[in-house]
Design an enzyme around this catalytic site. Structure first.
Site, short mmCIF file in Angstrom:
data_model
loop_
_atom_site.label_atom_id
_atom_site.label_comp_id
_atom_site.label_asym_id
_atom_site.label_seq_id
_atom_site.Cartn_x
_atom_site.Cartn_y
_atom_site.Cartn_z
N LYS A 1 -66.72 -83.17 -62.09
CA LYS A 1 -67.13 -83.08 -63.50
C LYS A 1 -68.37 -82.22 -63.73
O LYS A 1 -68.27 -81.00 -63.72
CB LYS A 1 -67.27 -84.48 -64.09
N TYR B 1 -61.52 -95.94 -60.31
CA TYR B 1 -60.54 -94.86 -60.13
C TYR B 1 -61.21 -93.73 -59.36
O TYR B 1 -62.37 -93.39 -59.62
CB TYR B 1 -60.10 -94.34 -61.50
N ASP C 1 -68.70 -92.79 -55.21
CA ASP C 1 -67.98 -91.82 -56.04
C ASP C 1 -68.83 -91.51 -57.27
O ASP C 1 -68.89 -92.29 -58.22
CB ASP C 1 -66.62 -92.40 -56.44
N1 PMP Z 1 -63.55 -90.33 -59.46
C1 PMP Z 1 -63.96 -90.78 -60.65
C2 PMP Z 1 -65.03 -91.82 -60.72
C3 PMP Z 1 -63.40 -90.27 -61.82
O1 PMP Z 1 -63.81 -90.73 -63.01
C4 PMP Z 1 -62.39 -89.28 -61.72
C5 PMP Z 1 -61.74 -88.67 -62.94
N2 PMP Z 1 -61.89 -89.30 -64.12
C6 PMP Z 1 -62.00 -88.85 -60.44
C7 PMP Z 1 -62.61 -89.39 -59.34
C8 PMP Z 1 -60.95 -87.79 -60.28
O2 PMP Z 1 -61.48 -86.57 -60.66
P1 PMP Z 1 -60.52 -85.38 -61.18
O3 PMP Z 1 -59.92 -85.85 -62.45
O4 PMP Z 1 -61.45 -84.22 -61.31
O5 PMP Z 1 -59.52 -85.15 -60.12
#
Ligand code: PMP
Length: 428
Positions: free
Chosen positions: A264, A141, A236
């Site tokens: 994060k 994701y 990512d």
């Molecule tokens: N990339 C990864 C690997 C994630 O785990 C997440 C959120 N869990 C995101 C992108 C999206 O980040 P955000 O919720 O801060 O938009």
């Protein structure tokens, strides 16, 4: 009715599903969400005054524990100087230096969430390569953006299908989906779409299908395949960044990404995302280049102050401690599974882990989906009543912070053993 239940009923009259992000609504484990009033260290206190050991840790954003004093002070000091300028300030440089140094990025840009960072790198990768298609992995994701909300097409179809209503079919078709840890699948997609793939994007340790580690051949092979096909490799690090090591998964596995997405931990619990990479790529971004990306609150002084306060304190000692606590928790949970006689695997990388109720260890999304979700749902509630707050889904990672002490981990293991006994006894 508990206070959480009445707040939830009120919220449902105002917000879709009562929440501002779907997984919070407890849909996959049943029941109603808990409303929290405060948090300190590894402990959450709900609106009814009940305490819980936290393994959500704001989905990984919290690494030094909740309401850390230095973070709280840094944010308060920044707030007193002004909450937003919409103009440059020195705090951005300080966090950029810290982040770029740790992940070896030549240039970095701050945004407000991981989603926003993913959106920007996809645009940048397409502009840099002059190509449109993307390859992502099933079960990974990268935020709620159209281009990456695609799931695998069936059978021999090599194009993705929308994973959400409202995503145009053409957009989803431009996203090809491969099996995680399967280089052959990526090779096949690249060969079937010669000169068309702009980038391969992946979670270097998957956390969004539960915790699934990468094989080392997978990571090195991806770099080689991207080089051979002129595609960019986007890592990512939103979950793994500054969590699985000082320099994230990029450092832990010795990766050579073209672009990195972050979020994060870099915001220290405030809304921050970032993307970065090689200078010539990043200089394609406005105002230097033709790729437009902007944000009113990007580089927000409070968020930069919180991020700097956390990231600058993440040293070898912190990672050694997170590793030791992770190992202790993993060992304890594994022993409980064996004692209760439940088939399962505790998968872990550093301070991220998941329990899969499967026959064999999980290496991809198909395997992750074989986990016994009904058992997880019962375990979740049995743990909740014993004061342990897990992510409310079987397919999420649990996060440990530096505030999780040996005593807290041991209490968790005890509660897990008891809750598992209850959960297997109920068998609905
Ligand atoms: N990339 C990864 C690997 C994630 O785990 C997440 C959120 N869990 C995101 C992108 C999206 O980040 P955000 O919720 O801060 O938009």
């Amino acid at each position: 009715m508990t206070r959480s239940e009445s707040l939830y009923a009120e919220a449902c009259e105002l917000m879709p599903g009562g929440v501002n992000s779907p997984v919070r609504a407890f849909r996959s484990v049943g029941g109603t969400p808990i409303y929290f009033e405060k948090a300190k260290g590894a402990i959450l206190t709900d609106a009814d005054g009940k305490e819980y050991i936290d393994y959500v840790s704001s989905w990984g954003a919290i690494i030094l524990g909740h309401a850390d004093e230095a973070v709280t002070e840094a944010v308060a000091e920044a707030a007193a100087r002004g909450t937003s300028f919409g103009a440059p300030h020195a705090g951005e440089i300080a966090l950029a230096r810290e982040v770029a140094g740790r992940v070896r990025l030549e240039r970095v840009r701050f945004v407000n969430s991981g989603t926003e960072a993913s959106l920007a790198v996809v645009r940048l990768a397409r502009a840099a390569t002059g190509r449109t298609k993307l390859i992502k992995f099933e079960g990974n994701y990268h935020g709620a953006i159209d281009s990456l909300l695609a799931k695998a097409g069936s059978g021999i179809a090599t194009f993705g299908l929308p994973d959400s209503a409202g995503v145009p079919m053409e957009t989803a078709h431009a996203t090809l989906t491969a099996r995680y840890n399967d280089l052959g699948d990526v090779r096949r997609l690249l060969e079937a779409n010669l000169q068309q793939v702009a980038a391969v994007i992946l979670e270097p340790v998957a956390g969004n299908m539960g915790l699934v580690p990468p094989s080392s051949e997978f990571l090195t092979g991806l770099r080689e395949l991207c080089d051979a096909h002129g595609a960019l490799l986007i890592i990512d690090e939103v979950m793994t960044g500054f969590r699985v090591s000082r320099g994230g998964a990029t450092e832990r596995y010795g990766l050579r990404p073209d672009l990195v997405v972050m979020g994060k931990v870099i915001g220290g619990g405030l809304p921050v995302g970032a993307y970065g990479g090689r200078r010539e790529l990043m200089e394609m971004v406005a105002p230097l280049g033709p790729v437009y990306q902007a944000g009113t609150l990007s580089g927000n002084p409070l968020a930069m102050a919180a991020g700097l306060s956390v990231v600058s304190r993440l040293d070898k000692g912190v990672y050694a401690r997170l590793e030791a606590m992770g190992q202790r928790l993993q060992d304890g949970l594994t022993a409980s599974l064996q004692r209760v006689g439940t088939q399962g695997h505790v998968q872990r990388v550093g301070s991220m882990l998941s329990v899969f109720f499967t026959e064999v260890p999980v290496t991809d999304f198909e395997g992750a989906n074989l986990t016994n979700k009904a058992l997880f749902g019962r375990l979740f509630h049995a743990l909740l009543s014993r004061g342990v707050y897990l992510p409310p889904s079987a397919l999420e990672a649990w996060f440990i912070t530096a505030a999780h002490t040996e005593e807290i981990v041991d209490r968790t293991v005890q509660a897990f053993g008891d809750a598992l006994n209850d959960a297997v006894a109920i068998r609905s």
